[in-house]
Design an enzyme around this catalytic site. Structure first.
Site, mmCIF file in Angstrom:
data_model
loop_
_atom_site.group_PDB
_atom_site.id
_atom_site.type_symbol
_atom_site.label_atom_id
_atom_site.label_comp_id
_atom_site.label_asym_id
_atom_site.label_seq_id
_atom_site.Cartn_x
_atom_site.Cartn_y
_atom_site.Cartn_z
ATOM 1 C CE LYS A 1 -6.148 -18.112 13.569
ATOM 2 N NZ LYS A 1 -5.452 -17.544 14.719
ATOM 3 N N GLY B 1 -0.773 -20.483 12.664
ATOM 4 C CA GLY B 1 0.564 -20.036 12.247
ATOM 5 C C GLY B 1 1.484 -21.133 11.764
ATOM 6 N N GLY C 1 2.974 -14.555 14.486
ATOM 7 C CA GLY C 1 4.307 -13.962 14.375
ATOM 8 C C GLY C 1 4.820 -14.077 12.958
ATOM 9 C CD GLU D 1 -0.389 -26.358 7.443
ATOM 10 O OE1 GLU D 1 -0.454 -27.363 6.743
ATOM 11 O OE2 GLU D 1 -1.009 -26.230 8.508
ATOM 12 N N GLY E 1 3.074 -6.684 22.032
ATOM 13 C CA GLY E 1 2.881 -6.821 20.582
ATOM 14 C C GLY E 1 2.043 -8.027 20.190
ATOM 15 C CD GLU F 1 -3.991 -7.302 14.594
ATOM 16 O OE1 GLU F 1 -4.524 -6.360 13.982
ATOM 17 O OE2 GLU F 1 -3.800 -8.418 14.113
ATOM 18 N NE ARG G 1 -2.174 -0.265 3.488
ATOM 19 C CZ ARG G 1 -2.631 -0.707 4.641
ATOM 20 N NH1 ARG G 1 -3.918 -0.752 4.848
ATOM 21 N NH2 ARG G 1 -1.831 -1.122 5.603
HETATM 22 P P1 NDP Z 1 0.147 -6.630 7.935
HETATM 23 O O1 NDP Z 1 -0.910 -5.635 8.192
HETATM 24 O O2 NDP Z 1 1.382 -6.585 8.741
HETATM 25 O O3 NDP Z 1 0.574 -6.567 6.396
HETATM 26 C C1 NDP Z 1 -0.349 -6.372 5.370
HETATM 27 C C2 NDP Z 1 0.409 -6.044 4.105
HETATM 28 O O4 NDP Z 1 -0.511 -5.908 3.050
HETATM 29 C C3 NDP Z 1 1.195 -4.738 4.188
HETATM 30 O O5 NDP Z 1 2.449 -4.894 3.562
HETATM 31 C C4 NDP Z 1 0.338 -3.750 3.398
HETATM 32 O O6 NDP Z 1 1.090 -2.754 2.743
HETATM 33 C C5 NDP Z 1 -0.258 -4.671 2.361
HETATM 34 N N1 NDP Z 1 -1.522 -4.191 1.816
HETATM 35 C C6 NDP Z 1 -2.627 -3.813 2.487
HETATM 36 N N2 NDP Z 1 -3.598 -3.453 1.618
HETATM 37 C C7 NDP Z 1 -3.062 -3.602 0.387
HETATM 38 C C8 NDP Z 1 -3.547 -3.402 -0.914
HETATM 39 N N3 NDP Z 1 -4.792 -2.957 -1.133
HETATM 40 N N4 NDP Z 1 -2.745 -3.658 -1.949
HETATM 41 C C9 NDP Z 1 -1.480 -4.122 -1.759
HETATM 42 N N5 NDP Z 1 -0.965 -4.338 -0.537
HETATM 43 C C10 NDP Z 1 -1.746 -4.080 0.517
HETATM 44 O O7 NDP Z 1 -0.566 -8.075 8.057
HETATM 45 P P2 NDP Z 1 0.109 -9.436 8.512
HETATM 46 O O8 NDP Z 1 1.366 -9.656 7.762
HETATM 47 O O9 NDP Z 1 0.111 -9.532 9.982
HETATM 48 O O10 NDP Z 1 -1.020 -10.496 8.027
HETATM 49 C C11 NDP Z 1 -1.120 -10.873 6.685
HETATM 50 C C12 NDP Z 1 -2.068 -12.076 6.584
HETATM 51 O O11 NDP Z 1 -1.525 -13.151 7.341
HETATM 52 C C13 NDP Z 1 -3.480 -11.842 7.132
HETATM 53 O O12 NDP Z 1 -4.395 -12.553 6.366
HETATM 54 C C14 NDP Z 1 -3.403 -12.430 8.536
HETATM 55 O O13 NDP Z 1 -4.654 -12.856 9.030
HETATM 56 C C15 NDP Z 1 -2.499 -13.623 8.279
HETATM 57 N N6 NDP Z 1 -1.812 -14.116 9.445
HETATM 58 C C16 NDP Z 1 -1.053 -13.273 10.202
HETATM 59 C C17 NDP Z 1 -0.396 -13.734 11.305
HETATM 60 C C18 NDP Z 1 0.461 -12.837 12.135
HETATM 61 O O14 NDP Z 1 1.008 -13.313 13.160
HETATM 62 N N7 NDP Z 1 0.641 -11.569 11.783
HETATM 63 C C19 NDP Z 1 -0.518 -15.139 11.722
HETATM 64 C C20 NDP Z 1 -1.296 -15.953 10.830
HETATM 65 C C21 NDP Z 1 -1.932 -15.433 9.745
HETATM 66 P P3 NDP Z 1 1.975 -1.671 3.562
HETATM 67 O O15 NDP Z 1 3.163 -2.460 4.091
HETATM 68 O O16 NDP Z 1 2.348 -0.684 2.560
HETATM 69 O O17 NDP Z 1 1.090 -1.178 4.651
HETATM 70 N N1 HSE Z 2 -4.278 -12.555 16.105
HETATM 71 C C1 HSE Z 2 -3.961 -13.927 15.908
HETATM 72 C C2 HSE Z 2 -3.590 -14.563 17.246
HETATM 73 C C3 HSE Z 2 -2.825 -14.041 14.907
HETATM 74 O O1 HSE Z 2 -3.469 -13.857 18.258
HETATM 75 O O2 HSE Z 2 -3.461 -15.772 17.305
HETATM 76 C C4 HSE Z 2 -2.687 -15.407 14.327
HETATM 77 O O3 HSE Z 2 -3.729 -15.768 13.505
#
Ligand code: NDP
Ligand code: HSE
Length: 429
Positions: free
Chosen positions: A206, A135, A305, A130, A188, A191, A47
């Protein structure tokens, strides 16, 4: 060994995506050896293009995710944006343009998994996810592949790290909900807006994914009964301790005893300290699977994570790339049983009910009669109190949720019942 690289586009480069990119770079040689061809990061959609992203060639960064998936030379899309749109459209567009997809997006898969699987199948592509559940813990593939010859009857798990951290803190230090949440935020885990975690939406998504795969049927987010954990109190933990239990936010997916339906639910529950899930501390996840031939299996590890989640994404990436090279596909959706999802009222479990009552002759008998009239059998009753008021803790044998609700509605109407302090299900016995 093929020398022409497989091209991978990364949609999202946040907590998870940045770790996916890092591992793809640092483990490039190993990935090449394991896949049988090099993998090349061909584009990264974000983004905010001006944000500095360590280790990523700025030339690869784009804000036009749609153009990236439509390029036509991309073999695999890794979707780690999250949310419903634009992720859903980008994934279906990827299939239309000859790319397979690896996603970590539980919200999208729980809502639209069937349509996405169909789109993948229609275009002869793979859809792997997966990382969407628990995670780093290998769970989808064991259920989908390793247990494909068995019959899974129950999946019981702690699938949200944030809430497990909060409940563990409340249990171990006596902290209240808000204090424990504040600590989870400071570390951390939680959120800025913790609603999806503490109200059980994340775990429900899930649970929907797990139930569908475990029982070879379709379970959507709306089919999952959900209660969050914001109402759990220090008094609940004290009651749990008296029963030799602790409290966990559980995702529970079950096949009905007659095998004709399934249920999926998320709610806080007491579980005995002797149950393996009781010892899952801090932000860890664990899932307990009961299968007819295999018996009881437990999967444990970090459920969130950047690096742990990226590990699961990379595992999928390797599998999908291997399929691409072999000209084959991995397993798609298996929903042939078409088992309906029963409402929460039909779920059988045990209940722990705390009542504030008048301490005078006949009250216990009155309360017991209400349980009997609704066909709910009492296992134990504990009373304590003074000055004409008493606290009554009733633990039931297994009964349906509908019957228990009938009991509680009736109890609330009794003059001698001052209040229903808490109702908690008891699981894992
Ligand atoms: P983040 O918010 O950290 O990252 C989201 C990314 O998507 C950012 O790089 C953002 O860009 C980009 N983005 C958002 N909107 C757009 C768009 N319209 N076009 C292009 N890029 C876009 O999320 P996470 O990495 O934490 O999570 C990602 C996925 O993984 C989610 O589905 C989440 O549920 C899943 N997940 C996350 C876990 C975790 O521990 N964080 C664990 C398990 C699953 P920019 O960097 O510029 O903001
Ligand atoms: N918010 C989620 C958790 C991230 O606390 O487990 C992993 O899906």
């Amino acid at each position: 060994m093929r020398t022409r690289p497989l091209k991978v586009a990364l949609l999202g480069c946040g907590v998870v995506g940045s770790e996916v990119a890092r591992i793809m770079t640092t483990h490039a040689d190993d990935l090449t050896a394991r896949i049988g061809a090099p993998v090349e990061l061909a584009g990264v959609a974000v983004r905010r293009p001006s944000k500095v992203r360590a280790g990523i060639d700025p030339e690869l960064i784009t804000t036009d995710a749609t153009a990236l998936v439509k390029r036509g030379d991309i073999d695999v899309i890794v979707e780690v944006i999250g949310g419903i749109e634009p992720a859903r459209t980008l994934i279906t567009t990827a299939f239309e343009h000859g790319a397979s997809v690896v996603s970590a997006n539980k919200a999208l898969l729980a809502q639209d998994g069937a349509a996405l699987h169909k789109a993948a199948e229609d275009h002869g592509e793979d859809l792997y996810y997966e990382a969407a559940v628990a995670g780093a813990i290998p769970l989808i593939r064991p259920l989908r592949e390793s247990l494909a010859g068995d019959k899974v009857n129950r999946v019981l798990g702690i699938v949200n790290g944030t809430t497990n951290f909060i409940l563990d803190k409340m249990d171990s230090s006596g902290a209240g909900y808000q204090e424990a949440l504040d600590e989870a935020t400071a570390l951390g885990y939680a959120e800025a807006d913790p609603t999806a975690d503490v109200e059980g939406f994340d775990a429900a998504a899930k649970a929907a994914i797990l139930a569908g795969i475990a029982f070879h049927t379709r379970v959507r987010l709306d089919d999952v009964y959900r209660e969050g954990m914001t109402e759990v109190t220090a008094a609940d933990f004290a009651s749990a301790r008296q029963m030799g239990c602790t409290i966990k936010l559980l995702a529970i997916c079950e096949r009905a005893a007659d095998g004709e339906s399934v249920t999926a639910r998320v709610h806080p529950a007491m579980i005995p300290l002797s149950h393996p899930l009781a010892s899952v501390r801090e932000a860890y996840n664990a899932v307990f699977v009961e299968a007819e031939a295999a018996g009881q299996l437990m999967f444990y590890g970090p459920g969130a994570g950047g690096a742990p989640t990226a590990s699961a994404v990379l595992g999928d990436l390797v599998a999908v790339c291997r399929n691409k090279l072999a000209g084959s596909n991995g397993p798609g959706e298996s929903a042939y049983t078409r088992l309906p999802v029963s409402p929460m009222g039909e779920v059988f479990t045990r209940y722990h009910i705390s009542l504030d009552v008048a301490d005078k002759p006949g009250v216990l008998a009155q309360v017991a009669t209400v349980f009997a009239e609704h066909g709910v059998s009492i296992d134990t009753v504990r009373q304590s109190g003074k000055d004409g008021e008493a606290s009554l803790v009733v633990v039931t044998h297994r009964a349906t949720d509908a019957a228990l609700n009938g009991v509680v509605d009736r109890l609330r109407k009794l003059d001698t019942v001052r209040g229903v302090a808490s109702i908690m299900r008891v699981e894992g016995e």
